[in-house]
Design an enzyme around this catalytic site. Structure first.
Site, PDB file in Angstrom:
ATOM      1  N   CYS A  67       0.733   5.519   8.868  1.00  0.00           N
ATOM      2  CA  CYS A  67      -0.481   6.346   8.810  1.00  0.00           C
ATOM      3  C   CYS A  67      -0.948   6.760  10.197  1.00  0.00           C
ATOM      4  O   CYS A  67      -1.742   7.689  10.328  1.00  0.00           O
ATOM      5  CB  CYS A  67      -1.605   5.582   8.106  1.00  0.00           C
ATOM      6  SG  CYS A  67      -1.110   4.906   6.521  1.00  0.00           S
ATOM      7  N   GLY A  85       3.635  11.021  -8.731  1.00  0.00           N
ATOM      8  CA  GLY A  85       2.319  10.380  -8.798  1.00  0.00           C
ATOM      9  C   GLY A  85       2.371   8.905  -8.485  1.00  0.00           C
ATOM     10  O   GLY A  85       3.387   8.388  -8.042  1.00  0.00           O
ATOM     11  N   ARG A 118     -10.219   5.365 -13.551  1.00  0.00           N
ATOM     12  CA  ARG A 118      -9.227   4.385 -13.959  1.00  0.00           C
ATOM     13  C   ARG A 118      -9.165   3.190 -12.988  1.00  0.00           C
ATOM     14  O   ARG A 118      -9.249   3.366 -11.775  1.00  0.00           O
ATOM     15  CB  ARG A 118      -7.901   5.144 -13.961  1.00  0.00           C
ATOM     16  CG  ARG A 118      -6.679   4.413 -14.265  1.00  0.00           C
ATOM     17  CD  ARG A 118      -5.525   5.436 -14.148  1.00  0.00           C
ATOM     18  NE  ARG A 118      -4.259   4.761 -14.321  1.00  0.00           N
ATOM     19  CZ  ARG A 118      -3.100   5.269 -13.929  1.00  0.00           C
ATOM     20  NH1 ARG A 118      -3.057   6.460 -13.371  1.00  0.00           N
ATOM     21  NH2 ARG A 118      -1.994   4.595 -14.109  1.00  0.00           N
ATOM     22  N   CYS A 151     -10.071   5.151  -3.977  1.00  0.00           N
ATOM     23  CA  CYS A 151      -8.803   5.316  -3.262  1.00  0.00           C
ATOM     24  C   CYS A 151      -8.660   6.755  -2.792  1.00  0.00           C
ATOM     25  O   CYS A 151      -9.073   7.687  -3.485  1.00  0.00           O
ATOM     26  CB  CYS A 151      -7.620   5.002  -4.170  1.00  0.00           C
ATOM     27  SG  CYS A 151      -7.743   3.433  -5.066  1.00  0.00           S
ATOM     28  N   CYS A 152      -8.042   6.955  -1.622  1.00  0.00           N
ATOM     29  CA  CYS A 152      -7.774   8.315  -1.172  1.00  0.00           C
ATOM     30  C   CYS A 152      -6.601   8.876  -1.958  1.00  0.00           C
ATOM     31  O   CYS A 152      -5.751   8.121  -2.427  1.00  0.00           O
ATOM     32  CB  CYS A 152      -7.467   8.329   0.323  1.00  0.00           C
ATOM     33  SG  CYS A 152      -5.910   7.539   0.761  1.00  0.00           S
TER      34      CYS A 152
END
Ligand SMILES: [Zn+2]
Lengths: 380, 150
Positions: free
Chosen positions: A80, A115, A187, A198-199
């Site tokens: 990252c 995904g 979810r 979450c990103c």
């Protein structure tokens, strides 16, 4: 060391762009940068491109399309922190006097993975157990809530704030505000984290022009000064560690503040690595902008709002902007550049003159994170 | 003929060479560095703190204590959600393991014992691994290791 300036910034907007690979995304950001700054290809002394999944010779494939072929160029991988590591190397080149003009960018396409959670491709003892990044942050969250009396609602408050900020950012993956109920209805991913904690995995690119003072004077673009540029790796051990205290961020921040001669109280805005909402709390404390165990209260009190004590992720953070891994660190520096030059439009933090950017990442066992990169920028 | 510790044909065991079963007592191999006293799991030939090769492999205690835990509800390839993961502090090292008998996250400081159990289904059979289960607290003769991070 010579003074180093950022004299241009360009972002190819983040989002799902499955038809555009990392090289194409990077090209689009770099082309904007070249047009906006008016630099000619022969002025570029060296180029650095950051990407985690962009493949071999990404930087050549991007820069040669805008006429930069021949000088040294490098592709940097630091998970990252890849994009910000590319900027750091560019800073080194200018600060040392080896270069007057550097293009540094980050580019990533994650749609190609489909995904779900991003695959951790470096097999190790934890990945063999089914470890995924949301689980790592979920456990940090559970322990933070346990140790400091925070609640899942405090995690939600981070997401709501950052989505509110990002709703005004035309470069963000998500440009819609959310309510606490939206988060509660989303979810479950890894308890206590839900999807909207979450990103998103995104595709995008960002580029900056780093240059010497002499070079900056020849340009018509506004500039900001790089006061601190620091990269650190994680401290590897398998003994007990306090997972509510990201040591790698604290060590990087200490070095960056020392280099800049500035303190946490000097910061007007921070773009930090909120890959998960819990991460904003942990990193805010490690950066020294909140007391230990109290970042959740700072969020609740509005201290991190755009008009608060110190704006945290006024661009929307990773939670709104999205997280094209290698592009994130570079885009934070672009957002900070626009803030410090008064070009941030609806995102503008009033009177912003000092900004800090922070990315950290890398899911390997035995460290807080594999790499952390930090920049402190000031209005010139 | 397979020993009692070998998983049935088709099953695959993670960490088989560093897991030890003595009846109902399960331990792991950890490395202790005599030069700097660092402890490692999984074991290693050279200490990754001080680079000394004056290291020794020992067996862990059979019990530890939960540092943090979660229920993973979106599984990575090869695993089936939901499953419970926990970081366990045991004999000076922190180990990530499944808690297959649990359906919710284990509370920090919960005492657990090491076991060997299936942690996922594969096309050929089961993926078996060292794992943990919460102690019921009645028949314990060993005091669990206490986390010392805070
Ligand atoms: Zn050692």
């Amino acid at each position: 060391m010579k003074p180093v300036y950022v004299a241009g910034a360009a972002v190819h907007p983040f989002g799902k762009q499955p038809g555009l690979n990392a090289a194409e995304l990077g090209y689009r950001a770099v082309r904007q940068l070249v047009e906006q700054t008016g630099i000619t290809p022969d002025a570029v002394d060296v180029g650095y491109g950051g990407s985690s999944y962009g493949g071999s010779l990404l930087t050549q494939r991007v820069l040669q399309r805008v006429g930069v072929s021949g000088p040294p160029v490098y592709t940097v991988e630091n998970a990252c922190a890849s994009g910000a590591s590319a900027v750091h190397l560019g800073w080194q080149a200018v600060a040392s006097g080896a270069a007057d003009c550097v293009i540094a960018f980050g580019a990533e396409n994650l749609s190609s993975f489909g995904g779900g959670t991003l695959p951790l491709t470096t097999n190790d003892i934890e990945i063999e157990q089914g470890m995924v990044m949301p689980a790592a942050y979920a456990m940090r969250a559970q322990r933070y809530l346990h140790d400091f009396g925070a609640t899942a609602d405090d995690l939600t408050a981070v997401s709501v704030k950052n989505r509110r900020n990002g709703a005004q950012n035309p470069r963000a993956h998500f440009q819609r505000e959310i309510s606490p109920q939206d988060v509660a209805d989303s979810r479950a991913i890894a308890d206590p984290l839900r999807l909207l904690h979450c990103c998103p995995n995104s595709d995008g690119a960002a580029a900056v022009l780093l240059c010497s003072e002499d070079f900056a004077r020849q340009l018509d673009t506004p500039r900001v000064r790089v006061r601190g540029s620091v990269v650190r790796s994680g401290t590897f051990h398998t003994q007990f560690r306090d997972m509510t205290w990201p040591d790698i961020t604290a060590r990087t921040a200490k070095a960056a503040y020392e280099m800049a001669g500035l303190a946490p109280a000097d910061l007007d805005l921070v773009e930090l690595h909120d890959a998960f909402s819990i991460a904003e709390l942990l990193h805010a404390e490690a950066l020294g902008i909140a007391e230990r165990g109290k970042a959740h209260q700072a969020v609740r009190n509005g201290e991190f709002d755009r008009d608060g004590r110190v704006a945290v992720s006024p661009s929307g953070g990773l939670i709104s902007r999205g997280h094209p891994v290698g592009a994130t660190g570079a885009t934070q520096i672009c957002e900070a550049y626009w803030q410090l030059t008064g070009q941030a439009g609806p995102l503008q933090v009033p009177g912003a003159s000092v900004a800090l950017t922070h990315v950290t990442g890398g899911g390997i066992f035995g460290v807080d994170n594999g790499a952390c990169a930090m920049h402190i920028l000031t209005a010139d | 003929m397979p020993s009692p510790q070998s998983p049935p044909a088709g099953d695959r065991q993670v960490g088989a060479d560093i897991t030890h079963q003595h009846g109902t007592r399960t331990t792991l191999t950890i490395t202790v560095c005599h030069a700097c006293s660092a402890r490692w799991f999984p074991p290693r030939e050279v200490c990754s703190t001080c680079a000394s090769d004056d290291v020794e492999n020992i067996e862990s205690e059979p019990q530890g204590v939960v540092y943090a835990s979660t229920v993973v509800r979106v599984a990575p390839p090869g695993f089936q959600a939901p499953f419970v993961l926990a970081y366990i502090d045991i004999s000076g090292v922190r180990v990530l393991a499944h808690s297959p008998s649990s359906d919710q996250a284990l509370t920090p400081d919960t005492p657990v014992r090491l076991t060997v159990a299936p942690i996922a289904r594969t096309a050929e059979g089961q993926l078996v691994s060292y794992a943990v289960e919460p102690l019921d607290g009645r028949d314990d003769t060993t005091t669990p290791t206490t986390g010392e991070t805070r």
